[in-house]
Design a protein around this motif. Structure first.
Motif, PDB file in Angstrom:
ATOM      1  N   LEU A 127       0.821  -1.212   0.000  1.00  0.00           N
ATOM      2  CA  LEU A 127       0.000   0.000   0.000  1.00  0.00           C
ATOM      3  C   LEU A 127       0.859   1.267   0.000  1.00  0.00           C
ATOM      4  O   LEU A 127       0.530   2.243  -0.674  1.00  0.00           O
ATOM      5  N   ILE A 128       1.950   1.236   0.736  1.00  0.00           N
ATOM      6  CA  ILE A 128       2.854   2.381   0.777  1.00  0.00           C
ATOM      7  C   ILE A 128       3.405   2.656  -0.620  1.00  0.00           C
ATOM      8  O   ILE A 128       3.379   3.797  -1.099  1.00  0.00           O
ATOM      9  N   ASN A 129       3.887   1.607  -1.279  1.00  0.00           N
ATOM     10  CA  ASN A 129       4.433   1.766  -2.632  1.00  0.00           C
ATOM     11  C   ASN A 129       3.358   2.180  -3.627  1.00  0.00           C
ATOM     12  O   ASN A 129       3.576   3.052  -4.466  1.00  0.00           O
ATOM     13  N   GLU A 130       2.192   1.544  -3.528  1.00  0.00           N
ATOM     14  CA  GLU A 130       1.083   1.825  -4.438  1.00  0.00           C
ATOM     15  C   GLU A 130       0.636   3.288  -4.360  1.00  0.00           C
ATOM     16  O   GLU A 130       0.174   3.868  -5.335  1.00  0.00           O
ATOM     17  N   LEU A 150      -5.952  -7.923   7.903  1.00  0.00           N
ATOM     18  CA  LEU A 150      -4.780  -7.056   7.788  1.00  0.00           C
ATOM     19  C   LEU A 150      -4.918  -6.032   6.672  1.00  0.00           C
ATOM     20  O   LEU A 150      -4.432  -4.911   6.807  1.00  0.00           O
ATOM     21  N   VAL A 151      -5.581  -6.389   5.590  1.00  0.00           N
ATOM     22  CA  VAL A 151      -5.833  -5.396   4.539  1.00  0.00           C
ATOM     23  C   VAL A 151      -6.675  -4.260   5.114  1.00  0.00           C
ATOM     24  O   VAL A 151      -6.368  -3.078   4.901  1.00  0.00           O
ATOM     25  N   ASP A 152      -7.716  -4.594   5.848  1.00  0.00           N
ATOM     26  CA  ASP A 152      -8.561  -3.586   6.490  1.00  0.00           C
ATOM     27  C   ASP A 152      -7.731  -2.712   7.430  1.00  0.00           C
ATOM     28  O   ASP A 152      -7.775  -1.476   7.371  1.00  0.00           O
ATOM     29  N   ALA A 153      -6.931  -3.344   8.282  1.00  0.00           N
ATOM     30  CA  ALA A 153      -6.114  -2.605   9.250  1.00  0.00           C
ATOM     31  C   ALA A 153      -5.076  -1.737   8.547  1.00  0.00           C
ATOM     32  O   ALA A 153      -4.863  -0.579   8.938  1.00  0.00           O
ATOM     33  N   CYS A 154      -4.440  -2.259   7.522  1.00  0.00           N
ATOM     34  CA  CYS A 154      -3.412  -1.490   6.798  1.00  0.00           C
ATOM     35  C   CYS A 154      -4.008  -0.293   6.075  1.00  0.00           C
ATOM     36  O   CYS A 154      -3.398   0.783   6.050  1.00  0.00           O
ATOM     37  N   GLU A 155      -5.184  -0.463   5.508  1.00  0.00           N
ATOM     38  CA  GLU A 155      -5.845   0.681   4.868  1.00  0.00           C
ATOM     39  C   GLU A 155      -6.164   1.752   5.905  1.00  0.00           C
ATOM     40  O   GLU A 155      -5.948   2.949   5.659  1.00  0.00           O
ATOM     41  N   GLY A 156      -6.648   1.353   7.058  1.00  0.00           N
ATOM     42  CA  GLY A 156      -6.923   2.309   8.133  1.00  0.00           C
ATOM     43  C   GLY A 156      -5.657   2.947   8.664  1.00  0.00           C
ATOM     44  O   GLY A 156      -5.625   4.147   8.961  1.00  0.00           O
ATOM     45  N   LEU A 157      -4.610   2.162   8.768  1.00  0.00           N
ATOM     46  CA  LEU A 157      -3.324   2.676   9.232  1.00  0.00           C
ATOM     47  C   LEU A 157      -2.775   3.711   8.259  1.00  0.00           C
ATOM     48  O   LEU A 157      -2.276   4.756   8.677  1.00  0.00           O
ATOM     49  N   LEU A 158      -2.884   3.439   6.977  1.00  0.00           N
ATOM     50  CA  LEU A 158      -2.402   4.393   5.979  1.00  0.00           C
ATOM     51  C   LEU A 158      -3.160   5.726   6.091  1.00  0.00           C
ATOM     52  O   LEU A 158      -2.551   6.805   6.033  1.00  0.00           O
TER      53      LEU A 158
END
Length: 135
Positions: free
Chosen positions: A4-7, A121-129
């Motif tokens: 997600l960071i790279n994207e 984790l996808v849900d959490a990572c999107e929220g974290l971003l």
């Protein structure tokens, strides 16, 4: 998270790393079952090698995330002065679609256990971003 960071073109300003609280997987590649689930659901291969969380991580990172309450307690125990407790959060604190408070251990749940963890984790990572973009 690194995907997600790279994207989102943020690799110049956000550094994401992973570490475990125990030493028994140091140097190992990601679990083949988790890698298979990530590739199947997301289309990319997990990378990296396991390392153990260290005291220097408190200085090196602005935010320390634990997958569950046991790891959360283990991380806090490393910070004997309580100086960095404010940096430690649970990964699921950043979820918006899932209500679990901890990332479950997928290792005994078969393929579905790994798929559930990927979704969580996808849900959490999107929220974290979203959270780190507000800094």
């Amino acid at each position: 998270m690194n995907h997600l960071i790279n994207e989102n073109g943020l690799s110049h300003s956000i550094v994401c790393d992973s570490a475990g609280t125990s030493s028994y997987h140091i140097g190992s590649a990601p679990d083949r079952r988790m890698s298979a689930a990530a590739f199947s659901k997301l289309g990319f291969k997990l990378q990296g090698r396991a390392r153990q969380f260290s005291v220097s991580d408190f200085e090196d990172f602005d935010l320390i995330l634990a997958m569950d309450k046991d790891n959360y307690a283990d991380i806090l125990a490393v910070d004997t002065s309580s100086k960095y407790h404010h940096k430690v959060k649970l990964m699921c604190d950043f979820c918006s679609r899932h209500t679990l408070k901890e990332v479950p251990d997928p290792y005994y749940g078969g393929a579905e256990g790994f798929n559930q963890v990927i979704d969580l984790l996808v849900d959490a990572c999107e929220g974290l971003l979203k959270h780190v973009n507000t800094y």
